[in-house]
Design a protein around this motif. Structure first.
Motif, PDB file in Angstrom:
ATOM      1  N   VAL A 179     -12.181  -3.261  -1.156  1.00 44.72           N
ATOM      2  CA  VAL A 179     -11.472  -3.351   0.117  1.00 44.72           C
ATOM      3  C   VAL A 179     -10.900  -4.759   0.266  1.00 44.72           C
ATOM      4  O   VAL A 179     -11.604  -5.748   0.044  1.00 44.72           O
ATOM      5  CB  VAL A 179     -12.430  -3.051   1.291  1.00 44.72           C
ATOM      6  N   SER A 180      -9.621  -4.830   0.624  1.00 41.54           N
ATOM      7  CA  SER A 180      -8.998  -6.131   0.849  1.00 41.54           C
ATOM      8  C   SER A 180      -8.047  -6.040   2.021  1.00 41.54           C
ATOM      9  O   SER A 180      -7.662  -4.958   2.455  1.00 41.54           O
ATOM     10  CB  SER A 180      -8.255  -6.590  -0.408  1.00 41.54           C
ATOM     11  N   TRP A 181      -7.683  -7.206   2.531  1.00 44.74           N
ATOM     12  CA  TRP A 181      -6.716  -7.299   3.628  1.00 44.74           C
ATOM     13  C   TRP A 181      -6.047  -8.649   3.560  1.00 44.74           C
ATOM     14  O   TRP A 181      -6.531  -9.560   2.894  1.00 44.74           O
ATOM     15  CB  TRP A 181      -7.410  -7.106   4.989  1.00 44.74           C
ATOM     16  N   SER A 209     -13.535  -7.997   0.625  1.00 49.96           N
ATOM     17  CA  SER A 209     -14.835  -7.798   1.255  1.00 49.96           C
ATOM     18  C   SER A 209     -15.964  -8.052   0.262  1.00 49.96           C
ATOM     19  O   SER A 209     -15.978  -7.484  -0.836  1.00 49.96           O
ATOM     20  CB  SER A 209     -14.913  -6.358   1.776  1.00 49.96           C
ATOM     21  N   SER A 266     -17.827  -4.775  -0.427  1.00 45.38           N
ATOM     22  CA  SER A 266     -17.125  -3.857  -1.318  1.00 45.38           C
ATOM     23  C   SER A 266     -17.159  -4.390  -2.750  1.00 45.38           C
ATOM     24  O   SER A 266     -17.207  -3.613  -3.698  1.00 45.38           O
ATOM     25  CB  SER A 266     -15.704  -3.612  -0.825  1.00 45.38           C
ATOM     26  N   GLY A 280      -8.112   1.248  -4.715  1.00 47.08           N
ATOM     27  CA  GLY A 280      -9.036   1.389  -3.598  1.00 47.08           C
ATOM     28  C   GLY A 280     -10.486   1.166  -4.007  1.00 47.08           C
ATOM     29  O   GLY A 280     -11.400   1.509  -3.256  1.00 47.08           O
TER      30      GLY A 280
END
Length: 82
Positions: A42-44, A53, A56, A39
């Motif tokens: 941040v990723s998606w 991101s 981030s 964590g």
């Protein structure tokens, strides 16, 4: 004859994994995925691509810099922002 206007690149908001590795923030793909799992960044998923991101990523580097200065107090400090 008019010279062409320079192309202004918009600020990048997110990077793919390969683009993130190209920034130099992570030495290996495994280190990047470890940071994602913890964590720390941040990723998606966007289709088949994993996006990271940009904000981030900047925060991650700032945290690493801060930690490095705390571990080595003799390290030169960056000048204060004006």
């Amino acid at each position: 004859m008019k010279s062409p206007k320079p192309v202004v690149q918009p600020e990048r908001l997110a990077y793919t994994v390969n683009q993130t590795l190209g920034t130099g923030a992570f030495p290996t793909r495994n280190k990047l995925y470890d940071a994602i799992t913890r964590g720390d960044v941040v990723s998606w998923k966007d289709g088949r691509s994993r996006m990271i991101s940009a904000e981030s990523l900047r925060e991650y580097v700032r945290r690493r810099e801060r930690r490095a200065r705390e571990e080595d107090p003799g390290r030169p400090r960056e000048p204060a922002a004006a």
